[in-house]
Design a protein around this motif. Structure first.
Motif, PDB file in Angstrom:
ATOM      1  N   ALA A 195     -81.672  82.898  -8.693  1.00  0.00           N
ATOM      2  CA  ALA A 195     -80.882  83.752  -9.586  1.00  0.00           C
ATOM      3  C   ALA A 195     -79.423  83.778  -9.154  1.00  0.00           C
ATOM      4  O   ALA A 195     -78.508  83.747  -9.995  1.00  0.00           O
ATOM      5  CB  ALA A 195     -81.454  85.168  -9.591  1.00  0.00           C
ATOM      6  N   LEU A 196     -79.189  83.819  -7.852  1.00  0.00           N
ATOM      7  CA  LEU A 196     -77.815  83.823  -7.340  1.00  0.00           C
ATOM      8  C   LEU A 196     -77.105  82.523  -7.698  1.00  0.00           C
ATOM      9  O   LEU A 196     -75.940  82.532  -8.118  1.00  0.00           O
ATOM     10  CB  LEU A 196     -77.830  84.031  -5.827  1.00  0.00           C
ATOM     11  N   ALA A 197     -77.806  81.405  -7.563  1.00  0.00           N
ATOM     12  CA  ALA A 197     -77.202  80.113  -7.898  1.00  0.00           C
ATOM     13  C   ALA A 197     -76.880  80.039  -9.387  1.00  0.00           C
ATOM     14  O   ALA A 197     -75.785  79.596  -9.779  1.00  0.00           O
ATOM     15  CB  ALA A 197     -78.138  78.977  -7.498  1.00  0.00           C
ATOM     16  N   LEU A 198     -77.817  80.471 -10.226  1.00  0.00           N
ATOM     17  CA  LEU A 198     -77.584  80.408 -11.673  1.00  0.00           C
ATOM     18  C   LEU A 198     -76.435  81.320 -12.088  1.00  0.00           C
ATOM     19  O   LEU A 198     -75.565  80.909 -12.883  1.00  0.00           O
ATOM     20  CB  LEU A 198     -78.853  80.801 -12.429  1.00  0.00           C
ATOM     21  N   GLY A 199     -76.400  82.546 -11.575  1.00  0.00           N
ATOM     22  CA  GLY A 199     -75.305  83.447 -11.916  1.00  0.00           C
ATOM     23  C   GLY A 199     -73.960  82.886 -11.507  1.00  0.00           C
ATOM     24  O   GLY A 199     -72.979  82.936 -12.266  1.00  0.00           O
ATOM     25  N   ARG A 200     -73.899  82.333 -10.305  1.00  0.00           N
ATOM     26  CA  ARG A 200     -72.649  81.726  -9.819  1.00  0.00           C
ATOM     27  C   ARG A 200     -72.229  80.564 -10.704  1.00  0.00           C
ATOM     28  O   ARG A 200     -71.052  80.436 -11.069  1.00  0.00           O
ATOM     29  CB  ARG A 200     -72.866  81.261  -8.381  1.00  0.00           C
ATOM     30  N   CYS A 254     -80.621  74.976 -13.355  1.00  0.00           N
ATOM     31  CA  CYS A 254     -81.081  76.255 -12.804  1.00  0.00           C
ATOM     32  C   CYS A 254     -81.545  77.243 -13.870  1.00  0.00           C
ATOM     33  O   CYS A 254     -81.884  78.386 -13.534  1.00  0.00           O
ATOM     34  CB  CYS A 254     -79.959  76.897 -11.977  1.00  0.00           C
ATOM     35  N   LEU A 255     -81.562  76.841 -15.145  1.00  0.00           N
ATOM     36  CA  LEU A 255     -81.961  77.756 -16.218  1.00  0.00           C
ATOM     37  C   LEU A 255     -83.365  78.347 -16.052  1.00  0.00           C
ATOM     38  O   LEU A 255     -83.617  79.457 -16.540  1.00  0.00           O
ATOM     39  CB  LEU A 255     -81.848  77.052 -17.569  1.00  0.00           C
ATOM     40  N   PRO A 256     -84.310  77.659 -15.387  1.00  0.00           N
ATOM     41  CA  PRO A 256     -85.611  78.296 -15.169  1.00  0.00           C
ATOM     42  C   PRO A 256     -85.536  79.623 -14.413  1.00  0.00           C
ATOM     43  O   PRO A 256     -86.486  80.410 -14.479  1.00  0.00           O
ATOM     44  CB  PRO A 256     -86.381  77.237 -14.370  1.00  0.00           C
ATOM     45  N   PHE A 257     -84.425  79.874 -13.717  1.00  0.00           N
ATOM     46  CA  PHE A 257     -84.272  81.140 -13.006  1.00  0.00           C
ATOM     47  C   PHE A 257     -83.616  82.206 -13.881  1.00  0.00           C
ATOM     48  O   PHE A 257     -83.281  83.286 -13.388  1.00  0.00           O
ATOM     49  CB  PHE A 257     -83.413  80.942 -11.748  1.00  0.00           C
ATOM     50  N   GLY A 258     -83.443  81.942 -15.172  1.00  0.00           N
ATOM     51  CA  GLY A 258     -82.745  82.866 -16.053  1.00  0.00           C
ATOM     52  C   GLY A 258     -83.420  84.225 -16.159  1.00  0.00           C
ATOM     53  O   GLY A 258     -82.755  85.272 -16.111  1.00  0.00           O
ATOM     54  N   GLY A 259     -84.733  84.251 -16.308  1.00  0.00           N
ATOM     55  CA  GLY A 259     -85.433  85.519 -16.408  1.00  0.00           C
ATOM     56  C   GLY A 259     -85.295  86.364 -15.148  1.00  0.00           C
ATOM     57  O   GLY A 259     -85.113  87.591 -15.219  1.00  0.00           O
ATOM     58  N   VAL A 260     -85.366  85.706 -14.003  1.00  0.00           N
ATOM     59  CA  VAL A 260     -85.205  86.422 -12.727  1.00  0.00           C
ATOM     60  C   VAL A 260     -83.793  86.983 -12.616  1.00  0.00           C
ATOM     61  O   VAL A 260     -83.605  88.113 -12.147  1.00  0.00           O
ATOM     62  CB  VAL A 260     -85.515  85.478 -11.544  1.00  0.00           C
ATOM     63  N   LEU A 261     -82.803  86.215 -13.050  1.00  0.00           N
ATOM     64  CA  LEU A 261     -81.416  86.679 -12.980  1.00  0.00           C
ATOM     65  C   LEU A 261     -81.217  87.943 -13.816  1.00  0.00           C
ATOM     66  O   LEU A 261     -80.601  88.916 -13.359  1.00  0.00           O
ATOM     67  CB  LEU A 261     -80.474  85.577 -13.465  1.00  0.00           C
ATOM     68  N   VAL A 262     -81.746  87.937 -15.034  1.00  0.00           N
ATOM     69  CA  VAL A 262     -81.600  89.107 -15.903  1.00  0.00           C
ATOM     70  C   VAL A 262     -82.273  90.320 -15.279  1.00  0.00           C
ATOM     71  O   VAL A 262     -81.728  91.443 -15.277  1.00  0.00           O
ATOM     72  CB  VAL A 262     -82.188  88.810 -17.301  1.00  0.00           C
TER      73      VAL A 262
END
Length: 317
Positions: free
Chosen positions: A37-42, A194-202
């Motif tokens: 999630a940190l990588a995707l947000g960044r 990294c989009l598979p981590f999108g739900g975790v990021l939200v």
């Protein structure tokens, strides 16, 4: 040193400073955000900033010759590297992570010498050896009681290898696209990976403290958007091996930033290691002096052909 070389040195210095700050910021944001999630947000923040810059500068799509390098560097460097580095820093301290990741420049120089035909000058190898010794002193002095996680070290090693592969892939792409183009679309490629981590990021963004979310934004704007552009600018004007060696200054800067922002006072061995590290960087980035040309012994003038002799008398009959 020409103005172009001075700009390249300034760009490389900016990159090193901002990447060093990332090690400290990742440790802070990692308390609230998981590695993916940190990588995707960044990367999302970085892609947004870079996309705006591209629009302002009216930079379109890069030439098709740049896309293979953009795709490989985007997946390896922007994607895989950031995820495993975030994961590794949850298990080891920032100084140890900086040390292990700085195996990357050695792998970069070896791959660039092999795949890009840059060669391995003795001065570069000697500077890298000195810098690695200094980085080892820094990392070991910050490792505390030596209980660093083996898994964390292995993750940082994986980050180093993926970083090296990304650098070597990016170098040819810069022949077909500008630094801003290559960085923008590389960052977008990493975000897509990294989009598979999108739900975790939200989910994590909804309960994370504001300070941690601001850390993610800062990581996207400065160590990602700005630092990767200055890196690509400098990389396009020097070799991948020499640019990789420049990042050996990162552990020393991590120590200084930890001292300033985390109130961790470095010991004498840490400071000595930082000095050795910077000395190696200077050695690796320097150029060997060319030997002075030797004067050839004077030889009497001998015309190549009889026709070269200027005749002053009457022509023979």
């Amino acid at each position: 040193m020409t103005s172009t070389q001075l700009k390249a040195v300034g760009a490389a210095g900016t990159t090193v400073l901002l990447w060093a700050s990332a090690f400290v910021t990742i440790r802070s944001a990692g308390a609230a955000y998981s590695p993916g999630a940190l990588a995707l947000g960044r990367l999302l923040v970085g892609t947004l900033v870079l996309g705006v810059l591209c629009l302002v500068r009216r930079e379109g799509l890069p030439h098709r010759g740049a896309w293979p390098g953009i795709a490989v560097s985007g997946v390896l460097w922007f994607g895989l590297y950031m995820v495993v580095l975030n994961w590794g820093e949850q298990k080891v301290d920032a100084g140890t992570a900086a040390l292990v990741v700085n195996v990357g420049p050695l792998v970069t120089a070896l791959l660039a010498g092999w795949l890009l035909g840059e060669g391995l000058p003795r001065r570069l190898l000697a500077g890298m050896a000195v810098s690695f010794a200094g980085a080892a002193m820094v990392g070991l002095s910050m490792a505390g009681d030596g209980t660093a996680s083996v898994v964390g070290v292995l993750l940082c090693l994986l980050a180093a290898v993926s970083y090296a592969g990304g650098v070597v892939a990016q170098k040819p792409a810069l022949r077909h696209g500008s630094a801003l183009q290559v960085t923008t679309f590389g960052c977008a490629t990493g975000a897509a990976a990294c989009l598979p981590f999108g739900g975790v990021l939200v989910s994590e963004a909804g309960r994370a403290p504001l300070s941690a979310t601001l850390d993610v934004v800062c990581l996207g704007v400065f160590p990602t958007a700005l630092a990767f552009v200055t890196w690509a600018y400098a990389l396009a004007r020097t070799t991948a091996g020499r640019m990789g060696a420049t990042t050996y200054a990162v552990p020393a800067l991590v120590v200084l930033m930890s001292w300033l922002f985390l109130d961790e006072v470095p010991g004498a061995v840490t400071l000595l290691g930082g000095a050795v590290c910077l000395a190696g960087v200077a050695m690796a980035r320097g150029r060997a002096r060319k030997p002075a040309p030797t004067a050839s012994p004077a030889t009497p003038h001998c015309p190549a052909t009889p026709g070269a002799v200027r005749r002053t008398g009457p022509r023979p009959r």
